[in-house]
Design a protein around this motif. Structure first.
Motif, PDB file in Angstrom:
ATOM      1  N   ARG A 116       0.834  -1.194   0.000  1.00 56.00           N
ATOM      2  CA  ARG A 116       0.000   0.000   0.000  1.00 56.00           C
ATOM      3  C   ARG A 116       0.871   1.247   0.000  1.00 56.00           C
ATOM      4  N   ILE A 117       0.427   2.260  -0.710  1.00 54.90           N
ATOM      5  CA  ILE A 117       1.181   3.511  -0.778  1.00 54.90           C
ATOM      6  C   ILE A 117       1.337   4.133   0.601  1.00 54.90           C
ATOM      7  N   ALA A 118       0.287   4.052   1.402  1.00 56.03           N
ATOM      8  CA  ALA A 118       0.361   4.637   2.746  1.00 56.03           C
ATOM      9  C   ALA A 118       1.443   3.951   3.570  1.00 56.03           C
ATOM     10  N   ASP A 119       1.557   2.620   3.444  1.00 54.06           N
ATOM     11  CA  ASP A 119       2.588   1.893   4.184  1.00 54.06           C
ATOM     12  C   ASP A 119       3.980   2.261   3.685  1.00 54.06           C
ATOM     13  N   ALA A 120       4.128   2.397   2.365  1.00 55.88           N
ATOM     14  CA  ALA A 120       5.420   2.782   1.799  1.00 55.88           C
ATOM     15  C   ALA A 120       5.819   4.179   2.265  1.00 55.88           C
ATOM     16  N   ALA A 121       4.842   5.086   2.343  1.00 59.34           N
ATOM     17  CA  ALA A 121       5.129   6.445   2.813  1.00 59.34           C
ATOM     18  C   ALA A 121       5.618   6.426   4.259  1.00 59.34           C
ATOM     19  N   ARG A 122       5.047   5.552   5.071  1.00 59.19           N
ATOM     20  CA  ARG A 122       5.482   5.455   6.460  1.00 59.19           C
ATOM     21  C   ARG A 122       6.895   4.883   6.556  1.00 59.19           C
ATOM     22  N   MET A 124       9.204   5.263   4.275  1.00 57.78           N
ATOM     23  CA  MET A 124      10.055   6.360   3.828  1.00 57.78           C
ATOM     24  C   MET A 124      10.290   7.364   4.948  1.00 57.78           C
ATOM     25  N   GLU A 125       9.236   7.683   5.685  1.00 59.20           N
ATOM     26  CA  GLU A 125       9.341   8.645   6.781  1.00 59.20           C
ATOM     27  C   GLU A 125      10.170   8.072   7.918  1.00 59.20           C
TER      28      GLU A 125
END
Length: 237
Positions: A116-122, A124-125
């Motif tokens: 999921r994009i949201a998981d990938a963003a987390r 990355m952060e």
């Protein structure tokens, strides 16, 4: 709709190999106007990542270590300017002989296209990185996802988020009657209000809402009619 990394990643990836010289790495970054790239082996498996930060850090280390090693004391009769020029020349020669293997950060933080994009963003952060190589089941490079790619998903209006929560969470997933749950969204933060039938439905509603792309927070103002958690703990007789 849940968005995945494979939908936003760039498939044509600028990359380097472990033996790629420093000067060629710099040329790749400059030519393609990017701030970093993945490093792969002969099987296209990601072994590391090089960023502009890595290059600056390497240059700074050579500058400090080189001067300390080569010029512990200024030679008599040699000016400071001449000594500095000699140090810079030595540093440049050492950088020219450097390869991607020595410059890269490893192990590389990677993601899979179905994440999921949201998981990938987390991810990355959490790791403070600007890009994530996308790999297949055998860790071979198939794409790259940048912070900008992932953030595009979060550029959704509050109305779009609200409608998806109503349609996908309240109606489809939970099977609730229309308008039984009030959904309001402000600055991508969702507030859920209303009464669900069972207390056990509340955690599910919150979890599903949080998974909606673009949601950055969920405020729980839900109540319930039946405390199924309490009844399940009571002895049967």
């Amino acid at each position: 709709m849940v968005r995945i990394v494979g939908e936003v990643m760039t498939q044509d990836v600028v990359q380097a190999h472990r033996e790629t010289p420093f000067k060629d790495v710099v040329r790749l970054l400059d030519r393609h106007r990017i701030s970093g790239l993945p490093v792969v082996d002969d099987d296209d498996k990601v072994v590391g990542v090089i960023s502009e930060t890595d290059l600056v850090r390497r240059q700074a280390a050579l500058s400090t270590d080189g001067r300390a090693r080569r010029f512990p004391i200024r030679p008599p009769g040699r000016s400071v300017r001449r000594a500095d020029a000699t140090a810079r020349g030595a540093m440049a020669q050492e950088l020219i002989g450097t390869t991607a293997r020595e410059l890269m950060s490893t192990p590389a933080i990677t993601v899979h296209p179905e994440q999921r994009i949201a998981d990938a963003a987390r991810v990355m952060e959490r790791h403070s990185v600007e890009r994530l190589p996308v790999v297949d089941e055998e860790d071979r490079l198939i794409g790259i996802a940048t912070r900008r790619d992932l953030l595009r998903v979060f550029l959704r209006t509050d109305d779009e988020i609200r409608q998806e929560v109503l349609d996908e969470v309240a109606t489809r997933a939970l099977g609730l009657p229309t308008h039984s749950v009030a959904v309001s969204v402000r600055d991508c933060i969702v507030t859920l209000a209303g009464a669900l039938r069972h207390r056990g439905d509340i955690p599910l509603a919150l979890r599903l809402t949080y998974r909606v792309d673009g949601v950055v927070g969920v405020v729980n103002s839900l109540t319930f009619h039946v405390d199924d958690a309490r009844s399940s703990e009571e002895p049967s007789g």
